[in-house]
Each structure stands twice: as C-alpha cells, then as structure tokens.
Design a protein around this motif. Structure first.
Motif, mmCIF file in Angstrom:
data_model
loop_
_atom_site.group_PDB
_atom_site.id
_atom_site.type_symbol
_atom_site.label_atom_id
_atom_site.label_comp_id
_atom_site.label_asym_id
_atom_site.label_seq_id
_atom_site.Cartn_x
_atom_site.Cartn_y
_atom_site.Cartn_z
ATOM 1 N N ASP A 101 0.820 -1.220 0.000
ATOM 2 C CA ASP A 101 0.000 0.000 0.000
ATOM 3 C C ASP A 101 0.850 1.265 0.000
ATOM 4 O O ASP A 101 0.674 2.175 0.826
ATOM 5 N N GLU A 102 1.749 1.353 -0.971
ATOM 6 C CA GLU A 102 2.609 2.540 -1.066
ATOM 7 C C GLU A 102 1.799 3.806 -1.269
ATOM 8 O O GLU A 102 2.160 4.871 -0.749
ATOM 9 N N TYR A 103 0.703 3.680 -2.011
ATOM 10 C CA TYR A 103 -0.108 4.863 -2.305
ATOM 11 C C TYR A 103 -0.628 5.487 -1.007
ATOM 12 O O TYR A 103 -0.710 6.715 -0.882
ATOM 13 N N ARG A 104 -0.994 4.633 -0.035
ATOM 14 C CA ARG A 104 -1.515 5.160 1.222
ATOM 15 C C ARG A 104 -0.424 5.883 2.006
ATOM 16 O O ARG A 104 -0.654 6.955 2.571
ATOM 17 N N PHE A 105 0.768 5.306 2.005
ATOM 18 C CA PHE A 105 1.872 5.958 2.712
ATOM 19 C C PHE A 105 2.180 7.314 2.085
ATOM 20 O O PHE A 105 2.243 8.336 2.783
ATOM 21 N N PHE A 106 2.373 7.346 0.763
ATOM 22 C CA PHE A 106 2.760 8.598 0.117
ATOM 23 C C PHE A 106 1.619 9.610 0.105
ATOM 24 O O PHE A 106 1.855 10.827 0.157
ATOM 25 N N GLY A 107 0.383 9.137 0.049
ATOM 26 C CA GLY A 107 -0.746 10.058 0.118
ATOM 27 C C GLY A 107 -0.753 10.827 1.420
ATOM 28 O O GLY A 107 -0.838 12.070 1.435
ATOM 29 N N PHE A 108 -0.642 10.116 2.536
ATOM 30 C CA PHE A 108 -0.625 10.793 3.828
ATOM 31 C C PHE A 108 0.685 11.526 4.062
ATOM 32 O O PHE A 108 0.710 12.560 4.754
ATOM 33 N N TYR A 109 1.765 11.032 3.493
ATOM 34 C CA TYR A 109 3.059 11.706 3.618
ATOM 35 C C TYR A 109 2.976 13.115 3.024
ATOM 36 O O TYR A 109 3.495 14.082 3.605
ATOM 37 N N LEU A 110 2.305 13.245 1.883
ATOM 38 C CA LEU A 110 2.141 14.559 1.259
ATOM 39 C C LEU A 110 1.183 15.432 2.063
ATOM 40 O O LEU A 110 1.419 16.636 2.234
ATOM 41 N N ILE A 111 0.118 14.844 2.559
ATOM 42 C CA ILE A 111 -0.850 15.622 3.340
ATOM 43 C C ILE A 111 -0.196 16.200 4.586
ATOM 44 O O ILE A 111 -0.397 17.378 4.935
ATOM 45 N N VAL A 112 0.613 15.395 5.263
ATOM 46 C CA VAL A 112 1.221 15.847 6.518
ATOM 47 C C VAL A 112 2.148 17.033 6.287
ATOM 48 O O VAL A 112 2.157 17.980 7.087
ATOM 49 N N VAL A 113 2.913 17.032 5.199
ATOM 50 C CA VAL A 113 3.820 18.162 4.993
ATOM 51 C C VAL A 113 3.037 19.442 4.730
ATOM 52 O O VAL A 113 3.440 20.538 5.150
ATOM 53 N N GLY A 114 1.883 19.339 4.074
ATOM 54 C CA GLY A 114 1.037 20.520 3.896
ATOM 55 C C GLY A 114 0.509 21.038 5.224
ATOM 56 O O GLY A 114 0.488 22.248 5.484
ATOM 57 N N VAL A 115 0.082 20.110 6.083
ATOM 58 C CA VAL A 115 -0.400 20.496 7.410
ATOM 59 C C VAL A 115 0.721 21.136 8.222
ATOM 60 O O VAL A 115 0.508 22.139 8.930
#
Length: 493
Positions: A101-115
C-alpha cells in the motif's frame, strides 16, 4: 496567495493519490508524482518565505482568525521541514518498494507536509492549534501503516498521548484567550501586567498545562511513552520524519506560547520555570539511559530522540539568549542527525533483516558506506567537534551557566555531559563492532547469505550521505545559522 500554496498543494496532491484508482494502481505514478510534488513544495515554501507576506484565510469570530504570516521562526521551521521531508521522501521511494500500500503511505506523507506548513506559518495561537491537531490526525496513518497488532497498538497510543497533550494545552489556551486582547504572535509576548493582575496564579498554572501538553509531542517526561512504541513499528521513512521533524512541532508550539504569547518575563524565576527545567533534565538523562540499555535498534534511536529533543526544551527553559541560540541550533542539527540515523537503520533492516544491535557485528563488511554515514552522524549527536552537535551543546552549556538560575545552571551542563557519554555508549559500539568485529568473527554466514557489499540503492544511500555531510559541514561553518537564531533570540529576550 504565496503563503497558501505550500499548504494546499501537497494536501490536494495527497488526497488525489489516496482517492484516484488510476494513480493507486501504478507504483511509478505514485512515487513519481510524490517526488515532483515534494520538489515543487521546496520552491513554494522558499517563495513564501521570501515574500514575507501575511494572509487571513477566514474570520472565525470578531477577534479570532485562521491566518498565516512569515517571520524568522516560521522561516526556520518551514525551511527545515520541507528540506527534510524531501530527502526522506526520496529515500522512501526505494524503501517502500518492499512494503504494501505505497499509495496510502505517500498520500498521507504529502498531506502531513502541507499540514506542517500550515502549522509553521501560523500567525496566531488559534491557527497553530488547529493545524497542530490536524498534524496528529494526518500523521497517525504513517504509524499504522503496517496494520499489524503492534502497529495498531502503537497508533492508538500515539493518538491517545497526542490528543491528551493537546487537550491539556487547550485548558491553558482558554485562560490566555480570556485575559488577552489578542492571540497574534509577537516577539516577547502580548500579555501585559494589567491583563493578568490578580490572576498570576492562574496564568502560571495555564503555562504549566501548555508546557506539559505541547511537551508531549516533543517527547518530554512524563508524556513521552508514545515515541519508543511508535518508532519500531512504523516504516523507516515515517520513523525518520516523526523523530526529526514532527517532534519539533511540539517545540515550535512551546516557543510560540512562551516567547510570543505569554512572554518569558512572566515565567522567569517562577515555579513553572523550575518544573520545566527539572522535567527537561529528567527526560535528557532518562532517555539516554533507556537508549543505552535498549537492544532493538530503532527503539534505541527512539529513546535517543526522547533525550535529545529535551536538550532543546532545556535550552528554552533557561529563558536566556545564549541558551536560546543553543536550543534553536540544536533543532536544526538534531533533525539532520536523527533523520540520518533512522534512515541508516532502515537501510540496515531492509538489506539484512537485522533489527537488534547484537546482530550488527561485522556490519562494515556488509554496508561500509551506510555504516560510515551512521558513524559521522553519531559523532555529531554525541557532540564531538567539529561536527554540528558540539556547537549547539556548547551554547546550551554556556547559556545555562550564565542564566542565573542557581543550582540548575550548574546541574544542566552536568546532565548534558553525562548524556553525551551515554550517547557515545549506545551509538559508537555499533560502528566499532561493525568495522572491527575482532579476529574471532566468522563471516561465513555473511558469505552464505551473500550479504557482503550489499549497500542499499542510491535513492536510499544518497540522502543519507547528504545528511551526514550536512551534519559535519554545519559544525565547521555554523555562522550563518547562528546569526539567524541569534537575531530571533534578540527579538524575544
């Protein structure tokens, strides 16, 4: 608008990765898009910093807004965050090949940096608290990624500690909001003597709640327990940014409240300062001792983070310009060093499957470049000159000695020195036994498993090498950073 783009672009990109089936199905699209967004984010963040502008996003009440502003503190934290996030993200592209589930990791990884950008650029206490809570919720999936029983248990512990700490801080924020005419950050604080006249006891109690609450994210005793639980079960890139970046969010919140809302003069010489100093020194010693005794590699590094982030808390608690310089410079140095350590640990685990310290004898025959980088950042964390850790610890010790805090001014440097010796005791044996395993070492098992010379991919190795070089070079040439943090210290003290 320039201030909003670093917040919304990675968040929207992360949501797209999570919801688009066409993107999720193709690993190369997921990793390629993530790398592009992280590279663009660097440009957006530094464009926002250079713009020096402010932005009111929305009006919540007559006196409360969600708004952003660039100042020296936000520039320091935002610049550090986005660079570390990019380097760890590049490392993660290769590391996550062997995860699901790489997509889930990178999806949240991008969201967190925006936050995190929203948190860093916050111009007032309300905006900061909103993004602080969002950071906990959006970073939780990074801890939960493996979805094993251990990961779920660690994720729940991380959530409970973080929410409990945030609510504790919220009690203090309620009081400050009730007595202050503004919650906008201003160097030196916004509270006047007339605002808290007759309410000094409540103000100090509120300040203590805030320090304990936001100190949770920074791993300060007694609410430090989530760190050694969460790190071993999370993927190495998640462990790296949680230790090197997300723990600094708690430090940023403390800086903003103490130095930009309450004002250091209200806390100096009070029981709150005494409690703050005592808790930070207890955490420094306790974290180092637990790391020294721990045999699980990533958990040892997690306990190390507990100790090292409280170096920063100790420097801040001195309420002294020199110690303040040491605290802010240690934020930068520790982020670089600890990201390098966790990425090295992840590379070892991925290449060999070794998770315990006693397994790593002869590691230099397997991964000499990785172990060399690990050695450099270890020396920096210990504080051996000319590596960067020496610079920040020098300012911390000299600031403490000249702080006028009585016995604490002398106890602090003693505890820091003991911690440095313990740090050497839990980091250097891995390097020494890795490069010099002894004449009785049998490398037949390494040959049997074809492990000799098995370095990780260049996508993993290059960021580690960059961080190791940075840890050394910033120690040799620290003047630009020191001048920057001195200017911040001069404005608030």
């Amino acid at each position: 608008m320039k201030l909003l783009l670093p917040v919304i672009v990675p968040i929207l990109a992360g949501i797209l990765v999570l919801v688009s089936k066409n993107i999720r199905r193709n690993r190369k699209v997921v990793t390629g898009l993530s790398a592009i967004v992280l590279a663009v984010e660097i440009v957006l963040v530094f464009a926002a910093i250079l713009s020096g502008e402010s932005l009111v996003l929305c009006q919540l009440t007559d006196t409360m807004t969600v708004s952003f502003r660039v100042d020296s503190v936000s520039s320091l934290f935002a610049g550090l965050t986005v660079i570390m996030w990019f380097l760890v993200g590049i490392y993660g592209i290769s590391y996550m090949e062997h995860e699901h589930d790489e997509y889930r990791f990178f999806g949240f990884y991008l969201i967190v940096v925006g936050v995190l950008m929203g948190l860093d650029f916050s111009s007032n206490l309300i905006t900061m608290y909103v993004f602080y809570e969002l950071m906990t919720l959006t970073s939780l999936p990074l801890v939960l990624h493996e979805l094993t029983k251990e990961a779920v248990r660690a994720g729940l512990k991380y959530l409970f500690y973080s929410v409990a700490g945030a609510f504790l801080a919220l009690f203090g924020i309620f009081f400050i909001a009730s007595v202050s005419s503004t919650l906008e950050f201003a160097p030196g604080g916004v509270l006047g003597i007339q605002d808290v006249a007759g309410k000094e006891t409540l103000l100090l109690a509120s300040a203590c709640c805030i320090l304990l609450g936001f100190g949770t994210k920074a791993g300060m005793f007694p609410l430090h327990g989530w760190l050694p639980t969460a790190h071993p079960v999370a993927p190495a890139p998640a462990s790296a940014v949680m230790s090197g970046v997300i723990t600094k969010a708690g430090v940023l919140a403390v800086i903003r409240v103490v130095y930009y809302i309450i004002g250091p003069d209200f806390i100096r010489g009070t029981w709150v300062q005494t409690v703050w100093i005592a808790l930070s020194l207890v955490t420094v010693f306790m974290g180092s001792m637990l790391a020294y005794k721990e045999q699980v590699f990533k958990k040892r590094l997690a306990y190390s983070t507990v100790s090292q982030v409280s170096y920063v808390m100790f420097g801040l608690s001195m309420l002294h310009p020199v110690a303040f310089v040491g605290a802010l410079s240690h934020i930068v140095f520790h982020s670089i060093i600890k990201n390098g350590l966790f990425m090295s640990a992840g590379a070892v685990i991925e290449q060999t499957g070794w998770t315990r310290v006693e397994q790593m004898r002869g590691l230099g025959k397997v991964m000499p470049l990785t172990l060399a980088c690990y050695t450099v950042v270890s020396l920096a964390l210990i504080g051996i000159p000319p590596a960067s850790g020496f610079v920040s610890k020098w300012y911390l010790a000299t600031g403490a000695l000249s702080s006028g805090t009585g016995v604490w001014g002398f106890a602090g440097p003693v505890v820091l020195l003991i911690s440095a010796l313990l740090t050497a005791g839990y980091l250097l044996p891995i390097a020494i036994q890795g490069f010099f395993p002894g004449q009785d070492f049998d490398n037949s098992e390494l040959k049997k498993r074809k492990l000799e010379g098995k370095e990780p991919s260049w996508l993993m190795l290059l960021p580690i090498m960059i961080l190791a070089a940075s840890a050394l070079l910033l120690g040799c040439f620290p003047n630009a950073l020191i001048q920057m943090v001195k200017s911040i210290g001069d404005s608030v003290l």
